[in-house]
Scaffold this motif. Sequence first.
Motif, PDB file in Angstrom:
ATOM      1  N   THR A 632       0.836  -1.195   0.000  1.00  0.00           N
ATOM      2  CA  THR A 632       0.000   0.000   0.000  1.00  0.00           C
ATOM      3  C   THR A 632       0.871   1.245   0.000  1.00  0.00           C
ATOM      4  O   THR A 632       1.803   1.362   0.797  1.00  0.00           O
ATOM      5  CB  THR A 632      -0.913   0.026   1.233  1.00  0.00           C
ATOM      6  N   SER A 691       2.650   2.601   4.317  1.00  0.00           N
ATOM      7  CA  SER A 691       1.250   2.634   4.736  1.00  0.00           C
ATOM      8  C   SER A 691       1.078   2.894   6.222  1.00  0.00           C
ATOM      9  O   SER A 691       0.005   3.304   6.653  1.00  0.00           O
ATOM     10  CB  SER A 691       0.580   1.300   4.388  1.00  0.00           C
ATOM     11  N   SER A 696       4.449  -2.599   7.899  1.00  0.00           N
ATOM     12  CA  SER A 696       4.992  -1.789   6.810  1.00  0.00           C
ATOM     13  C   SER A 696       6.500  -1.593   6.929  1.00  0.00           C
ATOM     14  O   SER A 696       7.161  -1.255   5.945  1.00  0.00           O
ATOM     15  CB  SER A 696       4.307  -0.426   6.743  1.00  0.00           C
TER      16      SER A 696
END
Length: 858
Positions: A632, A691, A696
């Motif tokens: 993401t 993200s 992450s």
Amino acid sequence: MMTSEWGEKSTAELMSRYVSKEPGHGVPKEGWRICLAHEFKEKRKPFQANNVSLSNVWNHIGLGVRYLIWWYKKTQVEKKAPFIDMFRAQPLRQIYGAPLGGIGGGTITRGWRGEFCRWQLNPGMYHFKTVIANQFTVCLRRGGQTVYQQVLSVERPPTLQGWNWGFCGEYAFYHALYPRAWTVYHLPGQNVTLTCRQISPVIPHDYQDSSLPVAVFVWDVENKNDYDLDVSIMFTMVNGSGHKDDKSGGHWNEPFHLEKDGEAVSGVLLHHCTTVNPYTLCIAAREQPDREVSHQTAFSPKGTCRDLWNDLITDGRLDSPTGSSPPTLKGEKVAAALAVGCLVPAHKHNSLEFCLAWDMPKITFGSGEREHFRRYTRYFGIKGDASPSLSHYALTHYKQWESSIEEWQKPILQDSSLPSWYKSALFNELYFVADGGTVWVDLSKDDDVSGGVRSEDGGLPAQPAVVKEYGRFAYLEGQEYRMYNTYDVHFYASFALIMLWPKLALSVQYDIAGSVVQQDLTERLHLMSGLRSPVKTKNVVPHDVGDPDDEPWQRVNAYLIHDTADWKDLNLKFVLQVYRDFHLTLDRQYLQDMWPICQAVMESEIKFDQDGDGLIENSGYADQTYDGWTVTGPSAYCGGLWLASLCVMCKMARLLDESEEYQHYKDFLDRGRAAFDRLLWNGKYYNYDSSGRQLSNSVMSDQCAGHWFLKASGLGDEEYQVFPKEKIQSALKSVFDLNVMSFADGQMGAVNGMRPEGVPDRSSVQSDEVWIGVVYGLAATMIHEGMWAEGMRTAEGCYRTVWERLGMAFQTPEAYCEKNIFRSLAYMRPLSVWAIQLAVNMSQEVSTAAAKTEDNKT
């Protein structure tokens, strides 16, 4: 050298006991060696749905339902094989050796125990069947009496009971240094050593002989007795490949003799007369004054086959009928035998030469829509009668092939700075160039690779010179992942082609470029999302050029799990490969042809920079080569590839005097570089993504992929330094400390994802896998950065795991986990081992240049 245990004895101990004192005629020191008695202790299972954690099962339940429906329709209604069969993964068979044959004409794999056991004659389609009657047999005679006759196989099959099976594997070993292999047999109690040398014409920068569907077996016979021996070798071969169509009827054999240019060969032709893609197998031997060649045109490979055995044992030769065999009836099989005999004086050597050839000149893929002509037909014709000429050519040219192979391999093998395991990995992993379902066909006069967009409109010539001269080339993502030229994976594997057969690498690029400007607006269901979208969107790089069970090149994107028009890495990988290929070939026409295609795909890519900071964002789905690992926002992997692509666009714009374009991409690069550093750098390495999710900040082993390609392209310094050197080296050190050394005691390469606290990232089915091809690319990056020891240690873990521990020789998979599981045997990506050699070459050039500079100063 194999060092795993066999029972209570290790292979090394067995070698020392039986073979190391006299290793056999001409067997090299370097390569992969294994005793024929070896048994691998670890028996891994292929990846299955029940290996997935409960959280991942829940995340992919929709995919599972949609795949099941699609799989049923494909297999039960259409009667086709799925491009990926999640229900019928190939089990691990720890048996494979170096494949036979050149590039693009089909392959036959001979196992390290001598079996003919993996077949890819129909393009891209495999079956895994050991044909037990395909064997070599030795007969020793003294004073007119046979004293020893033995099938050179450790097998004890339930069929062919009239033959003497069960050669003791402790008295033999196999050694592979692709494209050659050696099997050394010490015949128990006979004081005779046989060395079978297997040669296939896989020769770098050779675009003729490398395409030939042939292999040569040279048998060196050493007689260590005080008396002469008459020695015969018999080669038996079934008309077929163990497939069900062997019993379809209508197949027949015939003997042949061909004399040309003062050299004669003879043998048997085995005509396999199927409706689709018929072919002829050929077993042949070279005739010489002191050799006796004999044959048996046809025998039935069922029952005891005692008559054939007794025919040889009587006088060391076969009864040689002159006529052809009648066509087989439905349900019957037919085989042929060829024997060559010679005198071997006391304490002397002699040799016997055989050839196996196969001629399938015209091929159709699964759709049956178009006929293609294999590359070798340019030299041997398209009529299907080339087997005698092929065998004659092979038997009279194999010494030249060996000389060329030795000249190519020698500098690397003699480089004392390179470890032995690496030399084995480098050459033996190259098997996939030929055995990756590979097709190499000539361009027909009607083919148009441009996608219909002319050069003046930002496209390509209809038939670019390199494609017209060198043909079209395609290889599978994997023997189980049946898609041609899968581009996100080819990014890694392409180093082997561009370094060894650069014209084929450029041909692939032209095909991809032509498909970029094409579109197929037919909507289809994509299995991951459950949404319908076009098969192919214009101005984006395709995932692949098609399925061999359909019509490759005409219908691309066989992959339908994701809509890859939304993938973030494909366009970037095209741009990076264009410049790397230009850097290594200096082909300016290629650069000019590719420039408008690069512009088109970069404009498609720019839309992924949704906030205008110069850096692309990932979608929150698995939208890149890690297609089971969601990402993401800006990410280390795709963000790094993006910045590297902007860099090479700037470089190409300069080379082509495109000043406005240079400034356009330079603006994106300056802003994107700042955003990349701000959003992803954490002081030690680049976070997996930005993200802010719990995981992450995982450490991704592949986080420096963009920098890797810049270094491989001679960039990354001075004006074109995108990633600060100190940050790259810190990131690589983090990867080495965590993904390599904190995983499996540092013995299995680099895990894809690692948490900073030193445990694997298990958030997806791919984050806790080791991808061998990624690891080799990582090792190359380390070597580019002067981290030689770390790079070699990282790559060594993969080689020793695959080849020595798990028994996956000549079927290197895409992935394995720390325990129990592997995924996708015989995969394209590990060809990236040649990226290590490019890094080695470049580092040695730098060292040599520095030494010369120092000498000049002195």
